[in-house]
Every structure is written in structure tokens, then in C-alpha cells.
Design a protein around this motif. Structure first.
Motif, PDB file in Angstrom:
ATOM      1  N   SER A  89     -16.838  -7.550 -23.249  1.00 59.33           N
ATOM      2  CA  SER A  89     -17.351  -6.949 -22.016  1.00 59.33           C
ATOM      3  C   SER A  89     -18.840  -6.636 -22.126  1.00 59.33           C
ATOM      4  O   SER A  89     -19.587  -6.787 -21.174  1.00 59.33           O
ATOM      5  CB  SER A  89     -16.574  -5.671 -21.701  1.00 59.33           C
ATOM      6  N   ILE A  90     -19.271  -6.172 -23.304  1.00 60.44           N
ATOM      7  CA  ILE A  90     -20.670  -5.793 -23.473  1.00 60.44           C
ATOM      8  C   ILE A  90     -21.572  -7.024 -23.582  1.00 60.44           C
ATOM      9  O   ILE A  90     -22.721  -7.000 -23.164  1.00 60.44           O
ATOM     10  CB  ILE A  90     -20.831  -4.901 -24.725  1.00 60.44           C
ATOM     11  N   LYS A  91     -21.009  -8.114 -24.131  1.00 62.03           N
ATOM     12  CA  LYS A  91     -21.826  -9.304 -24.418  1.00 62.03           C
ATOM     13  C   LYS A  91     -22.613  -9.810 -23.207  1.00 62.03           C
ATOM     14  O   LYS A  91     -23.756 -10.221 -23.326  1.00 62.03           O
ATOM     15  CB  LYS A  91     -20.935 -10.444 -24.932  1.00 62.03           C
ATOM     16  N   LYS A  92     -21.998  -9.739 -22.040  1.00 61.68           N
ATOM     17  CA  LYS A  92     -22.651 -10.311 -20.854  1.00 61.68           C
ATOM     18  C   LYS A  92     -23.903  -9.538 -20.457  1.00 61.68           C
ATOM     19  O   LYS A  92     -24.747 -10.047 -19.724  1.00 61.68           O
ATOM     20  CB  LYS A  92     -21.661 -10.372 -19.691  1.00 61.68           C
ATOM     21  N   TYR A  93     -24.031  -8.294 -20.950  1.00 59.88           N
ATOM     22  CA  TYR A  93     -25.215  -7.494 -20.644  1.00 59.88           C
ATOM     23  C   TYR A  93     -26.321  -7.696 -21.673  1.00 59.88           C
ATOM     24  O   TYR A  93     -27.399  -7.130 -21.564  1.00 59.88           O
ATOM     25  CB  TYR A  93     -24.852  -6.006 -20.589  1.00 59.88           C
ATOM     26  N   LYS A  94     -25.999  -8.452 -22.726  1.00 60.15           N
ATOM     27  CA  LYS A  94     -26.965  -8.733 -23.796  1.00 60.15           C
ATOM     28  C   LYS A  94     -27.525  -7.445 -24.424  1.00 60.15           C
ATOM     29  O   LYS A  94     -28.726  -7.303 -24.629  1.00 60.15           O
ATOM     30  CB  LYS A  94     -28.097  -9.626 -23.278  1.00 60.15           C
ATOM     31  N   ILE A  95     -26.633  -6.500 -24.673  1.00 59.74           N
ATOM     32  CA  ILE A  95     -26.999  -5.244 -25.327  1.00 59.74           C
ATOM     33  C   ILE A  95     -26.743  -5.387 -26.826  1.00 59.74           C
ATOM     34  O   ILE A  95     -25.646  -5.768 -27.232  1.00 59.74           O
ATOM     35  CB  ILE A  95     -26.158  -4.071 -24.768  1.00 59.74           C
TER      36      ILE A  95
END
Length: 377
Positions: A1-7
């Protein structure tokens, strides 16, 4: 889930410390924090904030495309008083709530120091001492008593806590001088119930008499782990005698501390008879709050490798919570027996021995178990 925000995502804590490569194999985790993190995280955040991303920060392993960058481990933080107070504003209001003797209470959780003098085979301290921080000579460090009290007052101003739970592994490992100074300050400025954990070998009459003055309501929790001296010495790497355990609990009861014990079931090489000794030792020690968990073969601990070698663990290992179920396949201790003893353990320890035949039935019989549970209440 976090990957798509490139955090950028970093994982820390016990597992990342003893198994950083396994941690980095998880899709979506970019960095693994090994060991103490305060200085490393600050350095990382400064780098990210300045826009100059670095991969040479000590204590952090980086996943950079198809390669892993391993960095050296910095020394222990020697002066724990130099650290800022724990930021409790990041937690919601329910985080501090917990049960204590049937009541809902608000806890202040705080460390007074770091490190443990013991190296049990089921704990990562052995790997911390010998491998990760093998270059260090002193593993036990503590905050000054004044700093501990200041931090407790800071927490109290935020949440108005009811009880203090000290998260130190061996609270009574500190010097008598440290304890005296701490107790005087605690009694004068905090004066709330408290819970500590310690090792039976670290309990002395002198230290406990000092600690007794801190508050009228103090719970001391000690690890029994197994009632079998053979299991403790040969399997757990915890060569403490029955006599020492009984003496430690006796000192606490004579000084009117309340007591709790940590115990495990499903240990490598354990049998039903071994576990009955655990019940018996808790009874003899007059433990008021006996706590039982499944033995868990944590990554990075000596016992995990032994369990794999002896065939106690399945090849298809699905990690679980040590409070939920046992992963062990023991030849002389069937899983259904482990489950039955797990659910009746407190009954065996706290109820009269005349009820033991009924409790044994309750290991398998839900109706008998429910009846005894009502009687126990």
C-alpha cells in the motif's frame, strides 16, 4: 500500500536487528535498522530533509536496486540521559490503557536502562552481546534516577497515568546506590503503583528492602520459564536452581510485594512431566499471577537453530504470535496435550489440589472447563 506513494520505508526492532537480510527481502521495505536507532534515524531524516540521500549511515542496511548495502554498527549510546523524552503524542488515547487485577488502568511505560546481564538461549541478548555489539564491553547502561523521574512527570502531564510499568528486563540488576536514589525520588515525586520485571538471581533481600519503600503497591514479575532444572540448564541456557527461584519469591512475599511469573510451554525436549514441574514450582513459590506463553523459536536465537536441527519445526513455517499457538512438533508432548495444559495452567496453579482430577478432565472437556472456570472466578 505504501509503495505507490514512493515513501522510503524502514523497519527496525528486534527482528530487523537479528535478521536484516530477511527483513529487506520483504517487498516494500527499503531499509533495515540494526540495533539502537536514535542516532541513525536522526542522521537519516537529516539526509532526507536536505535532499542528499545517503546510503552510508551506520546501523542501517539499504536495499539499492539489486544489491544490499551493509553498514557498520555504531557504539552503544552510553549516556541515555542525553536522549529526548519519548514522544507519546503520536499514540491515540487508547494506547496507554490496559488491564491490572481486573481493572482498566492507564499505564506509563518507561525504560530506566538498557541491557541484560543474562544470555538465555531463547532470547536475542546472546546475539547482541556476541555478534552485533561484540565490540562493546559493557552492555548494561541506565538513566540517572533524576532523569527517570523527570520523564515520568513529563508522561504524567500528558496522560495522568495510574500505574508505572518499567519495561527493563532486569530491574534489580542496578546497583544498590542507584536503587536508593531512585526510590527516594519516586516516593517523593511520583508515588504510584509500579510493575517491574527481573531475574530470580538478581533478587536480594537488601535490594528488595530498598525497593519496598517506593510504594505500597509493587508487583515483581520473575521468569520461572520451566519447572524442570534440566530444561532450564540444558535447553534454555538459564542455570538457575529451584532453590534460587523459591528464595527470590519468598523474599518478595515476606516484604509484601505482589508477584507474577513468566512461564513457557512446548519447549524443545519437554514432556508432560516436565511441564507438571512448572505447575508445581509455581505452587511452591506461591505465585499470585502466573503467566503462561507458548515457547516461540525466534529468529536469531540459539534455540531456533536447535529446533530446526532436531526436527521440532515444520519446513513450511508460518510465523505466528507466541500467545496464540505453538509451532513445535514434539515427539513426547503432543500438541493437543499442550493446548489442554495451556488453558488449564492457572487453574492447576491457583486451585486446590483436590480438584486436579477435574482439571485434568477440563484439559479436553469444554463443559468441565466452563464449570471450573466459573468456580475459579
Amino acid at each position: 500500500s505504501i509503495k505507490k506513494y514512493k515513501i522510503p520505508t524502514i523497519a527496525g526492532g528486534t527482528h530487523a536487528t537479528v535478521s536484516p537480510m530477511d527483513t529487506l527481502s520483504i517487498d516494500g521495505i527499503n531499509m533495515a535498522l540494526v540495533g539502537e536507532g536514535e542516532e541513525a534515524i536522526l542522521e537519516l531524516v537529516d539526509a532526507l530533509e536536505s535532499g542528499k540521500f545517503r546510503t552510508d549511515i551506520r546501523n542501517i542496511f539499504f536495499k539499492n536496486k539489486n544489491r544490499i548495502i551493509k553498514n557498520n554498527i555504531r557504539p552503544y549510546i552510553k549516556n541515555l540521559d542525553s536522549l529526548p523524552f519519548m514522544d507519546i503524542d503520536i499514540f491515540d488515547k487508547y494506547h496507554h490503557l490496559g488491564a491490572y487485577r481486573g481493572d482498566l488502568v492507564k499505564y506509563a511505560r518507561i525504560e530506566t536502562g538498557r541491557g541484560c546481564p543474562y544470555r538465555c538461549n531463547y532470547c536475542i541478548n546472546e546475539q547482541l552481546h556476541n555478534k552485533i555489539y561484540g565490540h562493546e564491553k559493557k552492555h548494561i547502561r541506565n538513566k540517572s534516577p533524576k532523569r527517570v523521574i523527570e520523564e515520568l512527570k513529563f508522561i504524567d502531564a500528558k496522560i495522568r497515568f495510574d500505574i508505572v510499568r518499567f519495561v527493563d528486563e532486569t530491574f534489580t540488576a542496578y546497583s544498590i546506590e542507584w536503587l536508593k536514589e531512585f526510590v527516594n525520588l519516586y516516593k517523593a515525586e511520583i508515588n504510584r503503583p509500579m510493575i517491574i520485571a527481573t531475574h530470580p538471581n538478581s533478587v536480594t533481600a537488601e535490594k528488595m528492602e530498598v525497593l519496598r519503600e517506593a510504594h505500597k503497591d509493587i508487583q515483581v514479575t520473575m521468569g520461572v520459564e520451566s519447572g524442570s532444572e534440566r530444561i532450564r540448564a540444558e535447553v534454555l541456557g538459564r542455570p538457575v536452581s529451584d532453590r534460587s527461584i523459591l528464595k527470590a519469591f519468598s523474599i518478595c512475599h515476606e516484604l509484601r510485594f505482589s508477584t507474577a511469573s513468566f512461564n513457557m510451554i512446548g519447549l524443545p525436549g519437554e514432556t508432560r512431566d516436565d511441564f507438571l514441574k512448572t505447575i508445581e514450582l509455581n505452587v511452591k513459590a506461591r505465585v499470585q499471577t502466573p503467566i503462561l506463553s507458548y515457547f516461540y523459536p525466534f529468529t536469531g536465537c540459539k534455540l531456533r537453530n536447535i529446533c530446526i536441527k532436531e526436527g521440532y519445526l515444520s519446513d513450511e513455517l508460518h510465523e505466528t504470535d507466541y500467545s496464540v499457538s505453538s509451532l513445535m512438533k514434539l515427539p513426547y508432548f503432543p500438541s493437543e496435550e499442550i493446548e489442554g495444559l495451556k488453558r488449564t495452567f492457572v487453574m492447576y496453579v491457583k486451585m486446590d489440589k483436590s480438584l486436579y482430577p477435574e482439571i485434568k478432565k477440563a484439559e479436553k472437556d469444554d463443559v468441565v472447563f466452563s464449570r471450573l472456570a466459573e468456580l475459579y472466578k
